[in-house]
Design a protein around this motif. Structure first.
Motif, PDB file in Angstrom:
ATOM      1  N   ALA A 226       0.819  -1.215   0.000  1.00  0.00           N
ATOM      2  CA  ALA A 226       0.000   0.000   0.000  1.00  0.00           C
ATOM      3  C   ALA A 226       0.850   1.260   0.000  1.00  0.00           C
ATOM      4  CB  ALA A 226      -0.919  -0.002   1.218  1.00  0.00           C
ATOM      5  N   GLU A 227       2.165   1.084  -0.170  1.00  0.00           N
ATOM      6  CA  GLU A 227       3.124   2.194  -0.190  1.00  0.00           C
ATOM      7  C   GLU A 227       3.111   2.977   1.120  1.00  0.00           C
ATOM      8  OE1 GLU A 227       2.405   4.460  -3.735  1.00  0.00           O
ATOM      9  OE2 GLU A 227       3.245   2.911  -5.025  1.00  0.00           O
ATOM     10  N   ARG A 228       2.963   2.240   2.216  1.00  0.00           N
ATOM     11  CA  ARG A 228       3.094   2.814   3.549  1.00  0.00           C
ATOM     12  C   ARG A 228       4.412   2.332   4.144  1.00  0.00           C
ATOM     13  NH1 ARG A 228      -1.362   1.438   7.511  1.00  0.00           N
ATOM     14  NH2 ARG A 228      -0.842   3.473   8.437  1.00  0.00           N
ATOM     15  N   ASP A 229       5.013   3.124   4.995  1.00  0.00           N
ATOM     16  CA  ASP A 229       6.263   2.746   5.635  1.00  0.00           C
ATOM     17  C   ASP A 229       5.959   1.852   6.833  1.00  0.00           C
ATOM     18  OD1 ASP A 229       8.730   2.467   6.763  1.00  0.00           O
ATOM     19  OD2 ASP A 229       9.115   4.612   7.048  1.00  0.00           O
ATOM     20  N   PRO A 230       6.306   0.559   6.793  1.00  0.00           N
ATOM     21  CA  PRO A 230       5.981  -0.329   7.911  1.00  0.00           C
ATOM     22  C   PRO A 230       6.686   0.036   9.203  1.00  0.00           C
ATOM     23  CG  PRO A 230       7.411  -1.430   6.328  1.00  0.00           C
ATOM     24  CD  PRO A 230       6.992  -0.143   5.698  1.00  0.00           C
ATOM     25  N   VAL A 231       7.735   0.830   9.112  1.00  0.00           N
ATOM     26  CA  VAL A 231       8.435   1.260  10.323  1.00  0.00           C
ATOM     27  C   VAL A 231       7.523   2.106  11.220  1.00  0.00           C
ATOM     28  CG1 VAL A 231      10.395   2.619  11.178  1.00  0.00           C
ATOM     29  CG2 VAL A 231      10.677   1.122   9.211  1.00  0.00           C
ATOM     30  N   THR A 232       6.524   2.733  10.617  1.00  0.00           N
ATOM     31  CA  THR A 232       5.623   3.574  11.402  1.00  0.00           C
ATOM     32  C   THR A 232       4.582   2.751  12.161  1.00  0.00           C
ATOM     33  OG1 THR A 232       4.065   3.852   9.557  1.00  0.00           O
ATOM     34  CG2 THR A 232       5.891   5.430   9.722  1.00  0.00           C
ATOM     35  N   LEU A 233       4.470   1.464  11.862  1.00  0.00           N
ATOM     36  CA  LEU A 233       3.493   0.607  12.531  1.00  0.00           C
ATOM     37  C   LEU A 233       4.090   0.023  13.804  1.00  0.00           C
ATOM     38  CD1 LEU A 233       2.069  -1.332   9.458  1.00  0.00           C
ATOM     39  CD2 LEU A 233       1.265   0.807  10.459  1.00  0.00           C
ATOM     40  N   ARG A 234       3.223  -0.299  14.767  1.00  0.00           N
ATOM     41  CA  ARG A 234       3.710  -0.904  15.999  1.00  0.00           C
ATOM     42  C   ARG A 234       2.829  -2.056  16.423  1.00  0.00           C
ATOM     43  NH1 ARG A 234       0.698   2.570  20.150  1.00  0.00           N
ATOM     44  NH2 ARG A 234       1.562   1.267  21.792  1.00  0.00           N
ATOM     45  N   MET A 235       3.423  -2.923  17.210  1.00  0.00           N
ATOM     46  CA  MET A 235       2.741  -4.094  17.722  1.00  0.00           C
ATOM     47  C   MET A 235       2.712  -4.014  19.242  1.00  0.00           C
ATOM     48  SD  MET A 235       3.874  -8.141  17.580  1.00  0.00           S
ATOM     49  CE  MET A 235       4.980  -7.753  16.246  1.00  0.00           C
ATOM     50  N   ALA A 236       1.510  -4.093  19.840  1.00  0.00           N
ATOM     51  CA  ALA A 236       1.354  -4.099  21.297  1.00  0.00           C
ATOM     52  C   ALA A 236       0.757  -5.440  21.686  1.00  0.00           C
ATOM     53  CB  ALA A 236       0.467  -2.947  21.751  1.00  0.00           C
ATOM     54  N   LEU A 237       1.542  -6.247  22.361  1.00  0.00           N
ATOM     55  CA  LEU A 237       1.212  -7.653  22.622  1.00  0.00           C
ATOM     56  C   LEU A 237       0.610  -7.816  24.013  1.00  0.00           C
ATOM     57  CD1 LEU A 237       1.437 -10.672  21.819  1.00  0.00           C
ATOM     58  CD2 LEU A 237       3.790 -10.606  22.708  1.00  0.00           C
ATOM     59  N   ARG A 238      -0.625  -8.317  24.054  1.00  0.00           N
ATOM     60  CA  ARG A 238      -1.290  -8.593  25.333  1.00  0.00           C
ATOM     61  C   ARG A 238      -0.897  -9.978  25.829  1.00  0.00           C
ATOM     62  NH1 ARG A 238      -5.671  -8.431  28.866  1.00  0.00           N
ATOM     63  NH2 ARG A 238      -6.452  -6.383  28.237  1.00  0.00           N
ATOM     64  N   VAL A 239      -0.561 -10.069  27.123  1.00  0.00           N
ATOM     65  CA  VAL A 239      -0.230 -11.349  27.751  1.00  0.00           C
ATOM     66  C   VAL A 239      -1.130 -11.529  28.969  1.00  0.00           C
ATOM     67  CG1 VAL A 239       1.562 -12.779  28.789  1.00  0.00           C
ATOM     68  CG2 VAL A 239       2.173 -11.152  26.983  1.00  0.00           C
ATOM     69  N   ASN A 240      -2.051 -12.481  28.883  1.00  0.00           N
ATOM     70  CA  ASN A 240      -2.913 -12.813  30.016  1.00  0.00           C
ATOM     71  C   ASN A 240      -2.208 -13.877  30.851  1.00  0.00           C
ATOM     72  OD1 ASN A 240      -4.938 -11.089  29.048  1.00  0.00           O
ATOM     73  ND2 ASN A 240      -5.804 -12.708  27.776  1.00  0.00           N
ATOM     74  N   LEU A 241      -1.778 -13.492  32.035  1.00  0.00           N
ATOM     75  CA  LEU A 241      -0.963 -14.385  32.842  1.00  0.00           C
ATOM     76  C   LEU A 241      -1.804 -15.475  33.511  1.00  0.00           C
ATOM     77  CD1 LEU A 241       1.389 -11.863  34.693  1.00  0.00           C
ATOM     78  CD2 LEU A 241       1.713 -12.947  32.477  1.00  0.00           C
ATOM     79  N   GLU A 242      -1.339 -16.705  33.395  1.00  0.00           N
ATOM     80  CA  GLU A 242      -1.837 -17.810  34.214  1.00  0.00           C
ATOM     81  C   GLU A 242      -0.622 -18.369  34.940  1.00  0.00           C
ATOM     82  OE1 GLU A 242      -3.995 -22.176  33.937  1.00  0.00           O
ATOM     83  OE2 GLU A 242      -4.204 -20.777  32.262  1.00  0.00           O
ATOM     84  N   LEU A 243      -0.382 -17.836  36.119  1.00  0.00           N
ATOM     85  CA  LEU A 243       0.845 -18.145  36.846  1.00  0.00           C
ATOM     86  C   LEU A 243       0.768 -19.520  37.503  1.00  0.00           C
ATOM     87  CD1 LEU A 243       1.520 -14.678  38.501  1.00  0.00           C
ATOM     88  CD2 LEU A 243       2.752 -15.706  36.573  1.00  0.00           C
ATOM     89  N   THR A 244       1.864 -20.252  37.408  1.00  0.00           N
ATOM     90  CA  THR A 244       1.976 -21.572  38.024  1.00  0.00           C
ATOM     91  C   THR A 244       3.122 -21.557  39.039  1.00  0.00           C
ATOM     92  OG1 THR A 244       3.469 -22.320  36.272  1.00  0.00           O
ATOM     93  CG2 THR A 244       1.111 -22.720  35.957  1.00  0.00           C
ATOM     94  N   ASP A 245       3.036 -22.468  40.018  1.00  0.00           N
ATOM     95  CA  ASP A 245       4.089 -22.558  41.032  1.00  0.00           C
ATOM     96  C   ASP A 245       5.312 -23.298  40.518  1.00  0.00           C
ATOM     97  OD1 ASP A 245       2.533 -21.210  42.941  1.00  0.00           O
ATOM     98  OD2 ASP A 245       1.518 -23.066  43.513  1.00  0.00           O
ATOM     99  N   THR A 246       5.099 -24.216  39.594  1.00  0.00           N
ATOM    100  CA  THR A 246       6.208 -24.965  39.007  1.00  0.00           C
ATOM    101  C   THR A 246       6.283 -24.682  37.517  1.00  0.00           C
ATOM    102  OG1 THR A 246       4.784 -26.892  38.631  1.00  0.00           O
ATOM    103  CG2 THR A 246       5.999 -26.796  40.715  1.00  0.00           C
ATOM    104  N   LYS A 247       7.442 -24.934  36.937  1.00  0.00           N
ATOM    105  CA  LYS A 247       7.651 -24.646  35.527  1.00  0.00           C
ATOM    106  C   LYS A 247       6.643 -25.367  34.648  1.00  0.00           C
ATOM    107  CE  LYS A 247      12.382 -23.203  34.615  1.00  0.00           C
ATOM    108  NZ  LYS A 247      13.610 -23.556  33.866  1.00  0.00           N
ATOM    109  N   ALA A 248       6.075 -24.635  33.715  1.00  0.00           N
ATOM    110  CA  ALA A 248       5.195 -25.237  32.726  1.00  0.00           C
ATOM    111  C   ALA A 248       6.034 -25.842  31.604  1.00  0.00           C
ATOM    112  CB  ALA A 248       4.239 -24.194  32.163  1.00  0.00           C
ATOM    113  N   ALA A 249       5.454 -26.796  30.894  1.00  0.00           N
ATOM    114  CA  ALA A 249       6.145 -27.402  29.758  1.00  0.00           C
ATOM    115  C   ALA A 249       6.350 -26.354  28.676  1.00  0.00           C
ATOM    116  CB  ALA A 249       5.328 -28.565  29.218  1.00  0.00           C
ATOM    117  N   PRO A 250       7.417 -26.470  27.886  1.00  0.00           N
ATOM    118  CA  PRO A 250       7.698 -25.466  26.856  1.00  0.00           C
ATOM    119  C   PRO A 250       6.518 -25.213  25.920  1.00  0.00           C
ATOM    120  CG  PRO A 250       9.594 -26.887  27.142  1.00  0.00           C
ATOM    121  CD  PRO A 250       8.489 -27.480  27.973  1.00  0.00           C
TER     122      PRO A 250
END
Length: 306
Positions: A226-250
């Motif tokens: 579209a002849e737009r400069d992609p450098v002007t775009l940004r990505m804001a990533l939402r992370v909904n935490l589900e915290l565990t006491d022990t390490k989760a599998a990869p």
């Protein structure tokens, strides 16, 4: 990479004390932004599964604050952090009313607003607000046209397939010019195309980084075509935490894991080029806001230390 925190606008603890406390604490700790989501219904059995691995809607949605009112309240108790919607359903009210509300918030906050829009996932909510479920993409496009026109025109009128706005003088203008950034939560090819060709950025939810970067490449390609400069775009990533006491599998990351695993994920996201990442301690946990300050501080320190 900027780091943000979700406001406690969902669940039993959502209220003035929690919003004030989290807003002030986030700014004092050094967070860059605060975010609020949107919900109007919480049926026991939605007709469409919630977009998650188990398909179950979080019960915290049974109590929900208005996102723009909550952000305005947060703005009054902060001076620096940016204020974002993740996500605001932009189709549940007439676009002219939406433009007025967003402009007012951006003006009152001194230009700190990031407008994150989404189309929602539950047909019942559309029924409840009297908006058709069908044709959401076309309704969004016309809404975006009206927002931009309202923000940039001194005299504005609109005649479209869905909305008619008689000619009017527009004295109310946002602090940010030509207007606050508008990001979109979308995952379909059509949605990613819309982001690359006419929006300011993308609001994805946490996923394995190879999938995330593959979709971002689509956004970048569409912007270039579209002849737009992609450098002007940004990505804001939402992370909904589900915290565990022990390490989760990869293969469970980032759906669930220890705080350190989420810190590692955020560091990897920063290295991959993610512009902003914000975490929500209240979507999948029942931790009261006053008890989330300590892990929120540890998370921020851990990511910044990397």
């Amino acid at each position: 990479m900027r780091i943000g925190l979700a406001l406690p606008t969902f669940g039993p603890d959502a209220g003035p004390e929690a919003v004030i406390g989290v807003s002030r604490a986030a700014e004092e700790m050094g967070y860059d932004s605060l975010w609020s989501g949107d919900r109007v219904l919480a049926p026991a059995t939605p007709s469409v599964p919630y977009p998650s691995n188990d398909g179950v809607m979080p019960r915290v949605y049974e109590n929900h604050l208005d996102p723009l009112v909550a952000l305005t309240f947060a703005a009054a108790h902060t001076t620096r952090v940016r204020l974002g919607t993740s996500t605001l359903n932009g189709l549940w009210q007439p676009p002219l009313m939406l433009a007025r509300s967003l402009t007012t918030l951006d003006l009152l906050s001194g230009g700190r607003l990031d407008v994150g829009l989404g189309l929602g996932w539950m047909p019942e909510e559309y029924t409840a607000v009297g908006v058709p479920w069908a044709g959401r993409g076309a309704r969004l496009d016309e809404t975006l046209d009206i927002l931009r026109g309202y923000w940039t025109s001194e005299v504005y009128a609109h005649e479209g397939p869905l909305f008619t706005i008689p000619e009017t003088k527009v004295g109310l203008k946002p602090h940010q010019r030509p207007g606050p950034p508008v990001l979109l939560a979308a995952f379909t090819p059509r949605g990613l195309r819309r982001i690359g060709r006419r929006l300011d950025g993308w609001l994805p939810v946490a996923m394995p980084l190879p999938y995330l970067l593959d979709m971002w490449a689509t956004v970048v390609r569409e912007a270039e075509e579209a002849e737009r400069d992609p450098v002007t775009l940004r990505m804001a990533l939402r992370v909904n935490l589900e915290l565990t006491d022990t390490k989760a599998a990869p293969d469970e990351i980032p759906r669930r894991g220890t705080l350190q695993q989420y810190i590692d994920y955020a560091r990897a996201a920063a290295e991959a080029g993610v512009h902003e990442l914000f975490v929500d301690f209240g979507q999948t946990t029942t931790t009261p806001p006053e008890k989330s300050a300590e892990p929120a501080g540890r998370f921020l320190a851990g990511v910044r230390a990397g």
